[in-house]
Design a protein around this motif. Sequence first.
Motif, PDB file in Angstrom:
ATOM      1  N   TYR A  74       0.553  -1.373   0.099  1.00  0.00           N
ATOM      2  CA  TYR A  74      -0.147  -0.065   0.157  1.00  0.00           C
ATOM      3  C   TYR A  74       0.938   1.240   0.084  1.00  0.00           C
ATOM      4  CZ  TYR A  74      -3.278   3.397   1.897  1.00  0.00           C
ATOM      5  OH  TYR A  74      -4.068   4.696   1.925  1.00  0.00           O
ATOM      6  N   GLY A  75       1.837   1.299   0.882  1.00  0.00           N
ATOM      7  CA  GLY A  75       2.588   2.294   1.150  1.00  0.00           C
ATOM      8  C   GLY A  75       3.843   2.750  -0.005  1.00  0.00           C
ATOM      9  N   GLY A  76       4.100   1.561  -0.633  1.00  0.00           N
ATOM     10  CA  GLY A  76       4.901   1.637  -1.886  1.00  0.00           C
ATOM     11  C   GLY A  76       4.178   1.840  -3.220  1.00  0.00           C
ATOM     12  N   GLY A  77       2.939   1.444  -3.186  1.00  0.00           N
ATOM     13  CA  GLY A  77       2.118   1.798  -4.317  1.00  0.00           C
ATOM     14  C   GLY A  77       1.686   3.253  -4.365  1.00  0.00           C
ATOM     15  N   GLY A 119      -4.908   5.091 -15.118  1.00  0.00           N
ATOM     16  CA  GLY A 119      -5.095   5.957 -13.860  1.00  0.00           C
ATOM     17  C   GLY A 119      -6.310   5.425 -13.002  1.00  0.00           C
ATOM     18  N   LEU A 120      -7.403   5.379 -13.637  1.00  0.00           N
ATOM     19  CA  LEU A 120      -8.613   5.123 -12.496  1.00  0.00           C
ATOM     20  C   LEU A 120      -8.270   3.574 -12.033  1.00  0.00           C
ATOM     21  CD1 LEU A 120     -11.326   5.806 -11.512  1.00  0.00           C
ATOM     22  CD2 LEU A 120     -12.281   4.788 -13.687  1.00  0.00           C
ATOM     23  N   ALA A 121      -7.812   2.603 -12.871  1.00  0.00           N
ATOM     24  CA  ALA A 121      -7.557   1.254 -12.335  1.00  0.00           C
ATOM     25  C   ALA A 121      -6.514   1.314 -10.979  1.00  0.00           C
ATOM     26  CB  ALA A 121      -6.981   0.283 -13.329  1.00  0.00           C
ATOM     27  N   TRP A 122      -5.675   2.167 -11.347  1.00  0.00           N
ATOM     28  CA  TRP A 122      -4.427   2.150  -9.993  1.00  0.00           C
ATOM     29  C   TRP A 122      -5.172   2.724  -9.063  1.00  0.00           C
ATOM     30  CZ3 TRP A 122       0.614   0.885  -9.489  1.00  0.00           C
ATOM     31  CH2 TRP A 122       1.174   0.220 -10.584  1.00  0.00           C
ATOM     32  N   ILE A 123      -5.942   3.934  -9.174  1.00  0.00           N
ATOM     33  CA  ILE A 123      -6.617   4.705  -7.957  1.00  0.00           C
ATOM     34  C   ILE A 123      -7.570   3.456  -7.178  1.00  0.00           C
ATOM     35  CG2 ILE A 123      -8.679   6.307  -7.294  1.00  0.00           C
ATOM     36  CD1 ILE A 123      -7.127   8.049  -9.373  1.00  0.00           C
ATOM     37  N   VAL A 124      -8.400   2.637  -7.901  1.00  0.00           N
ATOM     38  CA  VAL A 124      -9.306   1.781  -7.393  1.00  0.00           C
ATOM     39  C   VAL A 124      -8.414   0.647  -6.746  1.00  0.00           C
ATOM     40  CG1 VAL A 124     -10.937  -0.125  -8.013  1.00  0.00           C
ATOM     41  CG2 VAL A 124     -11.049   2.346  -9.066  1.00  0.00           C
ATOM     42  N   GLY A 125      -7.263   0.337  -7.332  1.00  0.00           N
ATOM     43  CA  GLY A 125      -6.201  -0.761  -6.549  1.00  0.00           C
ATOM     44  C   GLY A 125      -6.037  -0.242  -5.406  1.00  0.00           C
ATOM     45  N   LEU A 126      -5.315   1.036  -5.372  1.00  0.00           N
ATOM     46  CA  LEU A 126      -4.769   1.642  -4.108  1.00  0.00           C
ATOM     47  C   LEU A 126      -5.809   1.704  -2.788  1.00  0.00           C
ATOM     48  CD1 LEU A 126      -2.529   4.313  -5.280  1.00  0.00           C
ATOM     49  CD2 LEU A 126      -1.558   2.326  -4.205  1.00  0.00           C
ATOM     50  N   ALA A 148      -8.530  -0.261  -2.793  1.00  0.00           N
ATOM     51  CA  ALA A 148      -8.730  -1.557  -2.554  1.00  0.00           C
ATOM     52  C   ALA A 148      -7.737  -2.221  -1.286  1.00  0.00           C
ATOM     53  CB  ALA A 148      -8.735  -2.614  -3.418  1.00  0.00           C
ATOM     54  N   LEU A 149      -6.323  -1.562  -1.507  1.00  0.00           N
ATOM     55  CA  LEU A 149      -5.230  -2.083  -0.850  1.00  0.00           C
ATOM     56  C   LEU A 149      -5.414  -1.519   0.754  1.00  0.00           C
ATOM     57  CD1 LEU A 149      -2.172  -1.886  -2.973  1.00  0.00           C
ATOM     58  CD2 LEU A 149      -2.917  -3.937  -1.473  1.00  0.00           C
ATOM     59  N   ALA A 150      -6.086  -0.120   0.814  1.00  0.00           N
ATOM     60  CA  ALA A 150      -6.377   0.401   2.019  1.00  0.00           C
ATOM     61  C   ALA A 150      -7.168  -0.264   2.921  1.00  0.00           C
ATOM     62  CB  ALA A 150      -6.759   2.032   1.561  1.00  0.00           C
ATOM     63  N   LEU A 151      -8.459  -0.908   2.158  1.00  0.00           N
ATOM     64  CA  LEU A 151      -9.352  -1.341   2.798  1.00  0.00           C
ATOM     65  C   LEU A 151      -8.839  -2.972   3.319  1.00  0.00           C
ATOM     66  CD1 LEU A 151     -12.377  -1.214   0.511  1.00  0.00           C
ATOM     67  CD2 LEU A 151     -12.228  -0.087   2.902  1.00  0.00           C
ATOM     68  N   LEU A 152      -8.073  -3.503   2.441  1.00  0.00           N
ATOM     69  CA  LEU A 152      -7.357  -4.652   2.826  1.00  0.00           C
ATOM     70  C   LEU A 152      -6.527  -4.650   4.035  1.00  0.00           C
ATOM     71  CD1 LEU A 152      -6.758  -7.886   2.428  1.00  0.00           C
ATOM     72  CD2 LEU A 152      -4.981  -7.176   0.853  1.00  0.00           C
ATOM     73  N   ARG A 153      -5.714  -3.529   3.977  1.00  0.00           N
ATOM     74  CA  ARG A 153      -4.808  -3.147   5.393  1.00  0.00           C
ATOM     75  C   ARG A 153      -5.363  -3.008   6.269  1.00  0.00           C
ATOM     76  NH1 ARG A 153      -2.316   0.545   8.301  1.00  0.00           N
ATOM     77  NH2 ARG A 153       0.004   0.120   8.811  1.00  0.00           N
ATOM     78  N   ALA A 162      -8.061   8.004   5.804  1.00  0.00           N
ATOM     79  CA  ALA A 162      -8.579   9.005   5.288  1.00  0.00           C
ATOM     80  C   ALA A 162      -7.821   9.977   4.361  1.00  0.00           C
ATOM     81  CB  ALA A 162      -9.360   9.819   6.572  1.00  0.00           C
ATOM     82  N   VAL A 163      -6.873  10.461   4.694  1.00  0.00           N
ATOM     83  CA  VAL A 163      -6.319  11.258   3.809  1.00  0.00           C
ATOM     84  C   VAL A 163      -5.732  10.971   2.453  1.00  0.00           C
ATOM     85  CG1 VAL A 163      -4.248  13.195   3.578  1.00  0.00           C
ATOM     86  CG2 VAL A 163      -5.348  12.792   5.828  1.00  0.00           C
ATOM     87  N   PRO A 164      -5.187   9.743   2.487  1.00  0.00           N
ATOM     88  CA  PRO A 164      -4.854   9.200   1.186  1.00  0.00           C
ATOM     89  C   PRO A 164      -6.147   8.774   0.302  1.00  0.00           C
ATOM     90  CG  PRO A 164      -3.380   8.290   2.631  1.00  0.00           C
ATOM     91  CD  PRO A 164      -4.592   8.959   3.445  1.00  0.00           C
ATOM     92  N   SER A 165      -7.152   8.504   0.918  1.00  0.00           N
ATOM     93  CA  SER A 165      -8.403   8.058   0.374  1.00  0.00           C
ATOM     94  C   SER A 165      -8.895   9.359  -0.118  1.00  0.00           C
ATOM     95  CB  SER A 165      -9.366   7.177   1.052  1.00  0.00           C
ATOM     96  OG  SER A 165      -8.741   6.030   1.572  1.00  0.00           O
ATOM     97  N   VAL A 166      -9.156  10.166   0.485  1.00  0.00           N
ATOM     98  CA  VAL A 166      -9.767  11.608  -0.033  1.00  0.00           C
ATOM     99  C   VAL A 166      -9.016  12.101  -1.293  1.00  0.00           C
ATOM    100  CG1 VAL A 166     -10.115  13.857   0.410  1.00  0.00           C
ATOM    101  CG2 VAL A 166     -10.970  12.045   1.904  1.00  0.00           C
ATOM    102  N   ALA A 167      -7.514  11.886  -1.160  1.00  0.00           N
ATOM    103  CA  ALA A 167      -6.694  12.664  -1.994  1.00  0.00           C
ATOM    104  C   ALA A 167      -6.851  11.474  -3.365  1.00  0.00           C
ATOM    105  CB  ALA A 167      -5.387  12.440  -1.883  1.00  0.00           C
TER     106      ALA A 167
END
Length: 308
Positions: free
Chosen positions: A179-182, A201-208, A210-215, A252-257
Amino acid sequence: MKPRHSAQRTDTTGYGQAPVRARPRPLAATLLHVGGYAGFGLWMVLGLALAVGVYPDGRGDVLVPIALGALLIAVGVFAACVHSRWMPHWHGWVIGKGSRPTRDALIALGCCLPVLAVAGLARGDNTFWATRLSGAAMALCSLCSLIVTAYADARRQAPGIDHHLATQLPLSRVVSATYGGGLWLWLCAAGQDNDGAGLHGLAWIVGLLALALLRGLVESLRWQAALQRAQMPRGRLELQPGRFLAALLVYAVPSVALLLMSFGTGWLSLALLAAVSCTVGMATELSLYDEALAALPDGPEGPVARQR
């Protein structure tokens, strides 16, 4: 009468000797620690993207994230080289003073070989089979380093840690590093490809996201397992304001960004905000988790340690 145990123990499981911390690390040391495994996570995500063939072509697009990952790792190595009180050793290796690298340090250093191969093969066309093979090797080596060093770091940080807790740490480290490296890789992409088309872009945003939720799920399970074994009131560790601050910075901050980036404006500044906020938040959370480990029955603040 049994001799009193000192505040530090010595790890002799590797090739060198390193002092084992018996107290939670200060926030500055934890920040260096988190930055280091975020660098390996960046290499892992980059290598995986190259191996799968979804990373955009361009020599600079590969060299910049490789250099950023190396910088995140090198800060901790440099602090260990000057024997900073924040970072007295690097994965158990007291650099200099006649000591040899530990097994964990050697595995981490071994990741540099496929990284150099990827840097040398990056010629503009990242679909070349040798580049993809080197990327796969870089991802695999980074993954192995994250797993091995996570377990060893837990043993050094809390020598009496429960086996069940210790086996949870590699999964937590891998998910957090991914998550952090992504996010750091996304920062590199935002700085070089502002429209994000080359990196889907959109696929990577969705992937990140999803990683936030998994973490969040993995960390929740890890905290619950530690709190059940801690020898102090759960509320003292479970309801700390620092945990709410860490959750705000990590999720919260990364997800909003990331959501704002989906509108296609302010990519670079939002990506930088997300990556820095996540790293600081992870360091804050790890410092609090170290405090929970110290309260375990065999930890330095647990009842077993107080009876010695």
